[in-house]
Design a protein around this motif. Structure first.
Motif, short mmCIF file in Angstrom:
data_model
loop_
_atom_site.label_atom_id
_atom_site.label_comp_id
_atom_site.label_asym_id
_atom_site.label_seq_id
_atom_site.Cartn_x
_atom_site.Cartn_y
_atom_site.Cartn_z
N MET A 1 0.84 -1.19 0.00
CA MET A 1 0.00 0.00 0.00
C MET A 1 0.89 1.25 0.00
O MET A 1 1.87 1.30 0.70
CB MET A 1 -0.88 -0.01 1.25
N THR A 2 0.52 2.25 -0.77
CA THR A 2 1.30 3.49 -0.77
C THR A 2 0.49 4.58 -0.05
O THR A 2 -0.60 4.34 0.41
CB THR A 2 1.58 3.95 -2.21
N GLY A 3 1.03 5.78 -0.03
CA GLY A 3 0.31 6.88 0.61
C GLY A 3 1.15 7.52 1.68
O GLY A 3 2.35 7.30 1.76
N ARG A 4 0.49 8.28 2.53
CA ARG A 4 1.22 9.01 3.58
C ARG A 4 1.75 8.05 4.63
O ARG A 4 1.12 7.05 4.94
CB ARG A 4 0.27 10.00 4.26
N PRO A 5 2.92 8.38 5.23
CA PRO A 5 3.42 7.56 6.32
C PRO A 5 2.45 7.58 7.50
O PRO A 5 1.70 8.54 7.67
CB PRO A 5 4.75 8.21 6.68
N VAL A 6 2.49 6.54 8.28
CA VAL A 6 1.58 6.44 9.41
C VAL A 6 1.91 7.52 10.44
O VAL A 6 3.06 7.68 10.83
CB VAL A 6 1.72 5.04 10.07
N ALA A 7 0.88 8.25 10.87
CA ALA A 7 1.10 9.30 11.86
C ALA A 7 1.51 8.69 13.19
O ALA A 7 1.11 7.57 13.52
CB ALA A 7 -0.19 10.11 12.04
N VAL A 8 2.34 9.42 13.92
CA VAL A 8 2.76 8.93 15.23
C VAL A 8 1.62 9.13 16.22
O VAL A 8 0.76 9.98 16.02
CB VAL A 8 4.02 9.68 15.71
N ALA A 100 13.62 8.51 10.24
CA ALA A 100 12.48 7.58 10.31
C ALA A 100 11.25 8.23 10.93
O ALA A 100 10.14 7.71 10.78
CB ALA A 100 12.87 6.35 11.13
N PHE A 101 11.42 9.35 11.62
CA PHE A 101 10.30 9.95 12.34
C PHE A 101 9.80 11.23 11.67
O PHE A 101 8.91 11.89 12.19
CB PHE A 101 10.69 10.23 13.79
N ARG A 102 10.37 11.58 10.53
CA ARG A 102 9.96 12.84 9.87
C ARG A 102 8.69 12.62 9.06
O ARG A 102 8.42 11.53 8.57
CB ARG A 102 11.08 13.35 8.96
N GLY A 103 7.95 13.71 8.88
CA GLY A 103 6.77 13.66 8.02
C GLY A 103 5.59 12.89 8.58
O GLY A 103 4.68 12.52 7.86
N ARG A 104 5.60 12.68 9.91
CA ARG A 104 4.52 11.92 10.55
C ARG A 104 3.86 12.72 11.67
O ARG A 104 3.16 12.14 12.50
CB ARG A 104 5.08 10.60 11.09
N GLY A 105 4.10 14.01 11.68
CA GLY A 105 3.44 14.87 12.67
C GLY A 105 4.21 15.09 13.96
O GLY A 105 3.79 15.88 14.80
N ALA A 106 5.34 14.40 14.13
CA ALA A 106 6.07 14.51 15.40
C ALA A 106 6.70 15.89 15.58
O ALA A 106 6.72 16.43 16.70
CB ALA A 106 7.14 13.43 15.49
N GLY A 107 7.22 16.47 14.49
CA GLY A 107 7.86 17.78 14.60
C GLY A 107 6.86 18.86 15.01
O GLY A 107 7.17 19.73 15.82
N THR A 108 5.68 18.78 14.46
CA THR A 108 4.62 19.72 14.83
C THR A 108 4.31 19.59 16.32
O THR A 108 4.29 20.57 17.06
CB THR A 108 3.34 19.41 14.03
N ARG A 109 4.10 18.36 16.76
CA ARG A 109 3.67 18.16 18.14
C ARG A 109 4.79 18.47 19.12
O ARG A 109 4.55 19.04 20.19
CB ARG A 109 3.12 16.75 18.31
N ALA A 110 6.02 18.12 18.79
CA ALA A 110 7.13 18.39 19.70
C ALA A 110 7.32 19.91 19.88
O ALA A 110 7.57 20.39 20.99
CB ALA A 110 8.41 17.76 19.17
N GLN A 111 7.20 20.67 18.78
CA GLN A 111 7.41 22.12 18.89
C GLN A 111 6.23 22.79 19.60
O GLN A 111 6.41 23.75 20.35
CB GLN A 111 7.66 22.72 17.50
N ARG A 112 5.03 22.24 19.44
CA ARG A 112 3.88 22.76 20.20
C ARG A 112 4.08 22.48 21.70
O ARG A 112 3.88 23.34 22.54
CB ARG A 112 2.58 22.14 19.69
#
Ligand code: COA
Length: 177
Positions: A1-8, A100-112
């Motif tokens: 399956m392709t598509g967006r990486p699984v969100a953390v 491995a952790f980029r593009g899954r929402g972690a950067g947004t949440r960590a900075q918030r």
């Protein structure tokens, strides 16, 4: 399956532990790891020195980003002065995540989380971040974390043998979450 990486699912910030040092040092020493936006031409320093440092010592702080229980990267912050009085001090934050952790929402949440923590634990009215005009992932992550784009700092950073423009972002204590 392709598509967006699984969100953390779970993102948390925690203190640096001795067991984190070897991994963080290996990431820092790998020229491909932190992208061209971190090419400052300086030797990588060991994170071991940060273990002995008290939080906020010298106006600097460092925490590990943990994603779903795994070491994923780090955030740091330092004091910047816009006047001689304590009220005119803001926090400037930075972040780096393992590939491995980029593009899954972690950067947004960590900075918030980091901005929330700095507003909750200090009197600062402003948390800011700047990033390369070409670093679109960080710009988008900051916007999703509640930061507002303020302008371009021309030729603010010397990296990879050239001057680079930075985009400046900030979140104010009075901004809506
Ligand atoms: C920058 C960084 C912290 C962002 O964290 P992240 O977890 O990857 O970001 P998120 O997944 O939370 O959000 C990234 C957003 O940027 C978007 N994005 C990613 N690459 C993009 C690109 N090339 N162009 C446009 N948008 C892009 C993503 O689609 C996502 O937005 P969306 O949710 O609306 O689709 C992380 O990628 C990283 O550590 N990069 C290397 C180090 C670095 O650049 N640090 C900042 C230096 S100032």
């Amino acid at each position: 399956m392709t598509g967006r990486p699984v969100a953390v699912s779970a993102v948390r910030l925690r203190a640096l532990a001795p067991a984190d040092v070897a991994t963080l040092d290996a990431w820092s020493a790998d020229p491909g790891h932190f992208t061209e936006f971190a090419d400052f031409g300086m030797p990588a320093r060991s994170h071991a020195a940060l273990l002995a440092r008290a939080e906020l010592e010298g106006g600097y702080g460092f925490l590990v980003v943990e994603v779903d229980g795994q070491l994923a990267g780090s955030v740091s912050w330092q004091s910047v002065a816009y006047g001689p009085n304590p009220e005119s001090r803001a926090w400037n934050i930075g972040i780096g995540l393992d590939l491995a952790f980029r593009g899954r929402g972690a950067g947004t949440r960590a900075q918030r989380l980091l901005a929330d923590m700095l507003f909750a634990t200090t009197d600062a009215g402003r948390v800011e971040a700047s990033t390369d005009v070409e670093n679109l992932a960080e710009q988008r992550a900051l916007e999703k974390a509640g930061f507002t784009r303020e302008g371009v700092l021309r030729s603010a950073q010397w990296r990879g043998g050239a001057w680079h423009d930075l985009v400046s972002y900030a979140r104010l204590r009075t901004d809506p979450r």
